[in-house]
Design a protein around this motif. Structure first.
Motif, mmCIF file in Angstrom:
data_model
loop_
_atom_site.group_PDB
_atom_site.id
_atom_site.type_symbol
_atom_site.label_atom_id
_atom_site.label_comp_id
_atom_site.label_asym_id
_atom_site.label_seq_id
_atom_site.Cartn_x
_atom_site.Cartn_y
_atom_site.Cartn_z
ATOM 1 N N LYS A 48 0.964 -1.241 -0.057
ATOM 2 C CA LYS A 48 0.012 0.055 -0.019
ATOM 3 C C LYS A 48 0.886 1.193 -0.078
ATOM 4 C CE LYS A 48 -3.742 -2.012 2.905
ATOM 5 N NZ LYS A 48 -4.379 -2.043 4.210
ATOM 6 N N ILE A 51 -7.576 -0.493 0.139
ATOM 7 C CA ILE A 51 -8.021 0.176 1.504
ATOM 8 C C ILE A 51 -9.335 0.474 1.654
ATOM 9 C CG2 ILE A 51 -5.524 1.441 1.236
ATOM 10 C CD1 ILE A 51 -7.071 4.021 0.449
ATOM 11 N N ASP A 95 -11.286 0.818 4.878
ATOM 12 C CA ASP A 95 -10.379 0.985 6.164
ATOM 13 C C ASP A 95 -10.485 2.853 6.217
ATOM 14 O OD1 ASP A 95 -8.347 1.524 7.868
ATOM 15 O OD2 ASP A 95 -6.761 0.654 6.689
ATOM 16 N N SER A 131 -6.935 4.582 6.968
ATOM 17 C CA SER A 131 -5.956 4.328 6.381
ATOM 18 C C SER A 131 -5.104 5.499 6.026
ATOM 19 C CB SER A 131 -6.262 3.617 4.937
ATOM 20 O OG SER A 131 -5.281 3.853 3.854
#
Length: 786
Positions: free
Chosen positions: A588, A618, A621, A624
């Motif tokens: 990520k 993501i 989330d 994030s």
């Protein structure tokens, strides 16, 4: 107990306050009394809980002591001190129960007594007890009772005062012996035995009944033992044991007495006191000293094996450093005398590790002797180790000082410890540049040249510089260049090492084949150090010049420096090699960085593709760290002028960031899209968001564009109230003359549509007044005349 009372009295006699604590038993129940006396009357007060139990007693004094008082306590009381607003407080808390009484009458002087209930007194007593207060009974008196005095003139009570353990009166006024006793302890600790003995004699003469008589005799015994006056030890110790058989120092006295009897040849008497020591005090540290004293006698008599057993017993059973060190040294001496050098060396190393100063104290000459015994057995390491600890704990006043310094280096040079040898030889040269043994030391040092690395890197670097100057172009000078570069790299001085690149490149590559590696290692070190302190320019220059590729652990720092220095090629290289990481979080992070690089370089198709992948990872989330991908995606579509994708992307930005000030220009861009598309709903939606953000942040950076655009959208939708609110809000915004004329004209126009003609005319006039020559003023003038 009297000793404790006296010490407490002395420590608190700083402003005439006396504190004494005593303990006793009544009917098999322990209790304690705490007396507080001062020349001035003072207040003491009980504090009780909801059940009537005394939880603390506080006494207040108008002045503070000149030094901080330590906390006092016994099994019934805990006494703490506080100072508040120049008032000194004693706070007494109980561990059991306690009761406060004022002592109003002196039974040795006052003939008449009566029940008193006072708040101030020169003398207070606190009784600590467990269940029932001893000797006292409490009677409730009725309010109507009469407090008759009691006269004792016919039966005056006798008064004796404090007594010592022999029943003799104790005169508290004598405090000189305390001061002198403290001096004696200090003198003994500093090994000033003769002055200590003299002071003991003086104190015992001046204070024959001193409370510290047992301690004075005890120190007298210790001093005589240190002075090896065995007859005196026997004389004083015998008296001591007769008078103080239960004293805490009996074990040590027994050990010294037994030792003294052995010294004078009275072995049977010595055995008697050793037996007492071992049977009465088996766990005492002095029982272990007893083993050593017995072993010394056996050793001097030739019973080496028996002595060894006792030394080993003392060493095995003790946890006292001094006993262990003494026993280990004795065992080392026995083993080296039997040519068991390895075993002897083991014991000597234990002594050095535990107590290096041991060799330079009372054991100075025995240490010198055993040092030469190791030397005779070719154990240069042990001999040098002893020489080193002696040297480090003596000064130049010792005759052997210079010789010891020389011996350390020369002896070590004959062992495998070449590094330590060079350091010791350099130390001698530093301390004695014109010393007696300078030629021998220099010869020993020359024999070690380039064979070892000196522990002192600074000294070594200086030596290499000297050799490079003295032997320029010579093999020694070239070797010095090479070794200096290696040392600089070893010490983490990579910049200095890299600066030697021109000199290194001149060396013979056949002889020094690893020069390219040294230069590369120095460059790598420079780059890593620069990364740690974020000197990005140095990172980029070094990386480019020496074609350095560091391990993955440095990728973060390199990426950040590359982005900072606009080296997007290097930044993308770092990102590319981490995109397929098996660690999802790493993947990520590097996807996000990859997006930033491509966005900066205009690779928008890559940005869109990578953004979609990152959004998938993501999604869901909320916390994030990479939600800025939504902004990059919007900004990419904006640069590509893809208005439909901009509208899709801005919805995600709003969802993630709500109405964030950082997105205000993105909202403006969407308004422009809506305006171009004649999508008044889109204009109004994002125009209102901008207005809200500006109101919250108290800024007007997008005014008057937003208000004018909103006005037009509302007008197109015939929402004249909305148009009015939007254009009216500009009244509070500072505008140039032309924009003000425009705002007032538009305001008049919408007021006219709302059938507010008078207000409309006023607005038209304000437009004219704002900038008479403007087109908006002309329109206002025409509208006003209609």
């Amino acid at each position: 107990m009297l000793k404790a009372i006296l010490l407490i009295f002395l420590s608190l006699n700083l402003f005439a306050l006396e504190i004494s604590i005593q303990g006793a038993k009544e009917n098999h129940q322990a209790y304690s009394t705490l007396h507080l006396n001062d020349k001035d009357k003072f207040l003491c007060q009980e504090f009780k809980d909801d059940f009537g139990v005394v939880i603390k007693i506080v006494c207040a004094f108008p002045k503070s002591p000149s030094q901080k008082l330590q906390k006092l306590q016994n099994s019934f009381f805990e006494i703490n001190t506080e100072v508040k607003k120049d008032t000194f407080f004693l706070v007494i808390k109980p561990f059991e129960k306690m009761k406060l009484y004022p002592i109003v009458f002196n039974l040795t002087k006052d003939e008449t007594l009566f029940s008193s209930n006072i708040e101030l007194s020169n003398h207070w007593m606190i009784v600590g007890y467990k269940d029932k207060i001893p000797f006292m009974e409490k009677h409730e008196n009725s309010e109507g009772s009469i407090n008759f005095p009691v006269t004792l003139s016919e039966d005056k009570l006798p008064y004796v005062g404090s007594l010592d353990i022999k029943g003799n009166p104790v005169h508290i006024k004598r405090v000189g012996d305390v001061t002198e006793y403290i001096k004696i302890k200090k003198l003994y600790k500093e090994k000033n035995y003769e002055p200590a003995l003299e002071l003991i004699e003086d104190v015992m003469k001046e204070y024959p009944n001193s409370l510290f008589r047992s301690e004075l005799l005890f120190y007298k015994i210790r001093v005589y033992s240190k002075l090896q006056e065995s007859d005196k030890v026997i004389e004083v110790a015998t008296d001591y044991l007769k008078d103080y058989s239960s004293d805490e120092n009996v074990a040590e006295v027994l050990s010294l007495l037994a030792k003294a009897y052995n010294k004078v040849g009275l072995n049977s008497d010595a055995e008697y006191f050793f037996d007492r020591l071992f049977s009465e005090h088996p766990d005492s540290v002095y029982a272990k000293w007893g083993y050593i004293y017995m072993a010394e006698v056996l050793e001097s008599a030739g019973s080496i094996s028996k002595a060894q057993v006792l030394y080993e017993k003392a060493l095995k059973e003790t946890d006292d450093v001094d006993v262990a060190v003494e026993a280990a040294f004795k065992l080392a001496k026995i083993h080296v005398g039997s040519s068991k050098v390895k075993e002897a060396a083991g014991y000597i190393q234990k002594v050095i590790a535990a107590k290096p100063e041991y060799f330079s104290q009372e054991m100075y000459q025995p240490s010198i002797d055993i040092m030469y015994e190791f030397l005779d057995n070719s154990d240069y390491i042990s001999a040098a180790a002893i020489a080193k600890v002696i040297f480090e704990h003596i000064d130049k006043s010792y005759e052997e000082y210079e010789e010891l310094s020389k011996n350390i280096g020369i002896w070590l040079s004959k062992s495998e410890k070449k590094k330590e040898a060079l350091a010791a030889l350099n130390k001698y040269i530093e301390l004695f540049p014109d010393g007696t043994y300078i030629e021998d030391v220099q010869a020993a040092k020359d024999s070690l040249f380039f064979d070892v690395n000196d522990e002192n890197a600074t000294t070594r670097l200086t030596s290499y510089d000297k050799l490079m100057g003295d032997y320029k172009g010579d093999s020694i000078g070239n070797k010095a260049i090479y070794e200096k570069a290696k040392l600089l790299i070893e010490q983490g001085m990579f910049g200095e090492a890299l600066s030697m690149e021109p000199k290194l490149l001149k060396l013979d590559p056949a002889e020094y084949s690893d020069i390219p590696k040294l230069i590369k290692d120095a460059a790598i070190g420079v780059m890593k150090q620069a990364l740690k302190v974020k000197e990005c320019n140095k990172v980029l220059v070094t990386s480019s010049k020496y074609k350095i590729e560091l391990s993955a652990e440095w990728d973060d720092g390199i990426y950040e420096c590359a982005m900072k220095g606009a080296d997007f090629g290097l930044a993308k290289k770092m990102a590319n090699r981490n995109l397929k990481s098996k660690d999802l979080e790493q993947r990520k992070k590097w996807l996000n960085r990859y997006i930033k690089v491509d966005f900066a370089t205009g690779n928008y198709s890559n940005v869109i593709e990578a953004s979609k992948e990152l959004i998938t990872l993501i999604e869901g989330d909320k916390n994030s760290a990479y939600t800025d991908v939504y902004r990059y995606l919007f900004d990419t579509y904006h640069r590509l002028e893809d208005s439909s994708k901009m509208i899709e992307a801005i919805a995600n930005v709003v969802k993630v960031y709500k109405d964030d000030y950082l997105d205000i220009e993105r909202y403006v861009a969407v308004m422009a899209v809506g305006s171009n598309k004649k999508d008044n709903n889109l204009v109004i939606e994002y125009g209102e968001k901008i207005m809200k953000i500006q109101q919250t942040s108290k800024t007007n950076v997008q005014s008057p564009f937003v208000e004018f655009t909103l006005y037009q959208a509302y007008t197109d939708k015939e929402n004249y109230n909305g148009a009015y609110e939007a254009i009216k809000s500009l009244d509070k915004v500072k505008l140039n003359k032309n924009d003000r004329a425009r705002q007032k004209y538009l305001l008049g126009s919408v007021l006219e549509k709302l059938w507010k003609d008078d207000e409309a005319k006023k607005a038209y006039q304000e437009a004219i007044d704002a900038e008479p020559a403007s087109a908006w003023a002309k329109l206002a003038k025409s509208a006003k005349e209609i």
